[in-house]
Design an enzyme around this catalytic site. Sequence first.
Site, PDB file in Angstrom:
ATOM      1  N   LYS A  13      24.525  11.039   8.072  1.00  0.00           N
ATOM      2  CA  LYS A  13      25.355   9.960   8.628  1.00  0.00           C
ATOM      3  C   LYS A  13      25.830   8.992   7.546  1.00  0.00           C
ATOM      4  O   LYS A  13      27.000   8.661   7.483  1.00  0.00           O
ATOM      5  CB  LYS A  13      24.579   9.148   9.673  1.00  0.00           C
ATOM      6  CG  LYS A  13      24.186   9.908  10.914  1.00  0.00           C
ATOM      7  CD  LYS A  13      23.570   8.971  11.956  1.00  0.00           C
ATOM      8  CE  LYS A  13      22.266   8.331  11.498  1.00  0.00           C
ATOM      9  NZ  LYS A  13      21.138   9.263  11.379  1.00  0.00           N
ATOM     10  N   ARG A  88      20.874   3.090  19.151  1.00  0.00           N
ATOM     11  CA  ARG A  88      19.863   4.153  19.174  1.00  0.00           C
ATOM     12  C   ARG A  88      19.049   4.159  20.452  1.00  0.00           C
ATOM     13  O   ARG A  88      18.170   5.012  20.618  1.00  0.00           O
ATOM     14  CB  ARG A  88      18.872   3.965  18.028  1.00  0.00           C
ATOM     15  CG  ARG A  88      19.453   4.267  16.698  1.00  0.00           C
ATOM     16  CD  ARG A  88      18.345   4.401  15.683  1.00  0.00           C
ATOM     17  NE  ARG A  88      18.916   4.158  14.391  1.00  0.00           N
ATOM     18  CZ  ARG A  88      18.579   4.805  13.275  1.00  0.00           C
ATOM     19  NH1 ARG A  88      17.636   5.700  13.292  1.00  0.00           N
ATOM     20  NH2 ARG A  88      19.168   4.531  12.159  1.00  0.00           N
ATOM     21  N   ARG A 127      15.494  13.776  -0.389  1.00  0.00           N
ATOM     22  CA  ARG A 127      15.878  12.375  -0.537  1.00  0.00           C
ATOM     23  C   ARG A 127      14.668  11.525  -0.955  1.00  0.00           C
ATOM     24  O   ARG A 127      14.793  10.584  -1.733  1.00  0.00           O
ATOM     25  CB  ARG A 127      16.450  11.843   0.790  1.00  0.00           C
ATOM     26  CG  ARG A 127      16.960  10.414   0.678  1.00  0.00           C
ATOM     27  CD  ARG A 127      17.737  10.003   1.911  1.00  0.00           C
ATOM     28  NE  ARG A 127      16.869   9.676   3.028  1.00  0.00           N
ATOM     29  CZ  ARG A 127      17.306   9.377   4.250  1.00  0.00           C
ATOM     30  NH1 ARG A 127      18.586   9.402   4.527  1.00  0.00           N
ATOM     31  NH2 ARG A 127      16.462   9.082   5.210  1.00  0.00           N
ATOM     32  N   ARG A 133      12.469   6.383  -0.761  1.00  0.00           N
ATOM     33  CA  ARG A 133      12.402   5.484   0.387  1.00  0.00           C
ATOM     34  C   ARG A 133      11.007   5.509   0.998  1.00  0.00           C
ATOM     35  O   ARG A 133      10.406   6.570   1.155  1.00  0.00           O
ATOM     36  CB  ARG A 133      13.427   5.931   1.447  1.00  0.00           C
ATOM     37  CG  ARG A 133      14.610   4.988   1.512  1.00  0.00           C
ATOM     38  CD  ARG A 133      15.661   5.523   2.431  1.00  0.00           C
ATOM     39  NE  ARG A 133      15.206   5.642   3.826  1.00  0.00           N
ATOM     40  CZ  ARG A 133      16.029   5.829   4.843  1.00  0.00           C
ATOM     41  NH1 ARG A 133      17.324   5.901   4.634  1.00  0.00           N
ATOM     42  NH2 ARG A 133      15.561   5.945   6.064  1.00  0.00           N
ATOM     43  N   ARG A 144       9.953   9.920  12.954  1.00  0.00           N
ATOM     44  CA  ARG A 144      11.344   9.490  13.166  1.00  0.00           C
ATOM     45  C   ARG A 144      12.103  10.527  13.989  1.00  0.00           C
ATOM     46  O   ARG A 144      12.936  10.180  14.824  1.00  0.00           O
ATOM     47  CB  ARG A 144      12.052   9.242  11.824  1.00  0.00           C
ATOM     48  CG  ARG A 144      11.388   8.153  11.014  1.00  0.00           C
ATOM     49  CD  ARG A 144      12.318   7.348  10.120  1.00  0.00           C
ATOM     50  NE  ARG A 144      13.373   8.040   9.413  1.00  0.00           N
ATOM     51  CZ  ARG A 144      13.270   8.536   8.180  1.00  0.00           C
ATOM     52  NH1 ARG A 144      12.147   8.460   7.509  1.00  0.00           N
ATOM     53  NH2 ARG A 144      14.292   9.132   7.625  1.00  0.00           N
TER      54      ARG A 144
HETATM   55  P1  ADP Z   1      17.536   7.416   9.332  1.00  0.00           P
HETATM   56  O1  ADP Z   1      18.993   7.775   9.277  1.00  0.00           O
HETATM   57  O2  ADP Z   1      16.730   8.209   8.382  1.00  0.00           O
HETATM   58  O3  ADP Z   1      17.000   7.356  10.716  1.00  0.00           O
HETATM   59  P2  ADP Z   1      18.189   4.634   8.833  1.00  0.00           P
HETATM   60  O4  ADP Z   1      18.410   4.225   7.428  1.00  0.00           O
HETATM   61  O5  ADP Z   1      19.364   4.722   9.714  1.00  0.00           O
HETATM   62  O6  ADP Z   1      17.358   5.964   8.768  1.00  0.00           O
HETATM   63  O7  ADP Z   1      17.156   3.616   9.513  1.00  0.00           O
HETATM   64  C1  ADP Z   1      15.892   3.352   8.933  1.00  0.00           C
HETATM   65  C2  ADP Z   1      14.992   2.593   9.904  1.00  0.00           C
HETATM   66  O8  ADP Z   1      15.614   1.346  10.274  1.00  0.00           O
HETATM   67  C3  ADP Z   1      14.734   3.297  11.232  1.00  0.00           C
HETATM   68  O9  ADP Z   1      13.706   4.257  11.160  1.00  0.00           O
HETATM   69  C4  ADP Z   1      14.361   2.087  12.109  1.00  0.00           C
HETATM   70  O10 ADP Z   1      13.045   1.628  11.846  1.00  0.00           O
HETATM   71  C5  ADP Z   1      15.311   1.020  11.628  1.00  0.00           C
HETATM   72  N1  ADP Z   1      16.575   1.033  12.424  1.00  0.00           N
HETATM   73  C6  ADP Z   1      17.813   1.360  11.975  1.00  0.00           C
HETATM   74  N2  ADP Z   1      18.726   1.267  12.970  1.00  0.00           N
HETATM   75  C7  ADP Z   1      18.045   0.877  14.083  1.00  0.00           C
HETATM   76  C8  ADP Z   1      18.408   0.628  15.426  1.00  0.00           C
HETATM   77  N3  ADP Z   1      19.671   0.765  15.870  1.00  0.00           N
HETATM   78  N4  ADP Z   1      17.437   0.248  16.296  1.00  0.00           N
HETATM   79  C9  ADP Z   1      16.186   0.097  15.897  1.00  0.00           C
HETATM   80  N5  ADP Z   1      15.756   0.330  14.645  1.00  0.00           N
HETATM   81  C10 ADP Z   1      16.667   0.720  13.741  1.00  0.00           C
END
Ligand code: ADP
Length: 191
Positions: A13, A88, A127, A133, A144
């Site tokens: 994404k 989400r 990654r 990370r 996740r």
């Molecule tokens: P990934 O694409 O690997 O899921 P992101 O960088 O998008 O990781 O998000 C990392 C973390 O940030 C998520 O695991 C969550 O803890 C938090 N996060 C991101 N977006 C949201 C959201 N819309 N609602 C709740 N938590 C979020």
Amino acid sequence: MRLILMGPPGAGKGTQAKFVAEHFGIPAISTGDIFRANVSEGTELGLEAKRYMDAGEYVPDEVTNHMVRNRIDEQDAEPGFLLDGYPRTLAQVEELDGMIRFTGHRLDSVVVLTVDEDEIVARLLQRAQVEGRADDTEDVIRRRQEIYAEQTEPLIGVYRDRGILVEVDGMGEVSDVTQRIFDALDQIAQS
Ligand code: ADP
């Protein structure tokens, strides 16, 4: 243009969001990036979010919604935006509907990147080596994925029912995936 880019963790994404946003001249808004920036700056929001992120859990809706609302209110998002990593949860879907309705616009499309499970785990482990990370360890990656399946996958049906869902194959070369997204969105723009 108001777009959402969805897909499981590791679907690519973030990578695609930048290309698509640039193409349409709108900002890519990544909730994960905003949370990480807050964590590294040591803000109150960062301290709160970090506990959840490190465990692979979602940050509470109230915190996330508030943050997105503020970001969407910024001037650069007036012509539109691409959301990466939001909404989400079903509660976030409702909240976003309200935010967009308030501005008198509508959500144009929701693009879902589909990638097979083995490919996803391989990408995330890779990654982990490159970016280091904190949430890219194997246990947290698995958590996740589970949370995505439980809480976020149901959103696909919601947007499909609204007739604005576009599914794009996220496998293969980055540039091929980008082209598929453009083709799919162009088709919609013409229809
Ligand atoms: P990934 O694409 O690997 O899921 P992101 O960088 O998008 O990781 O998000 C990392 C973390 O940030 C998520 O695991 C969550 O803890 C938090 N996060 C991101 N977006 C949201 C959201 N819309 N609602 C709740 N938590 C979020």
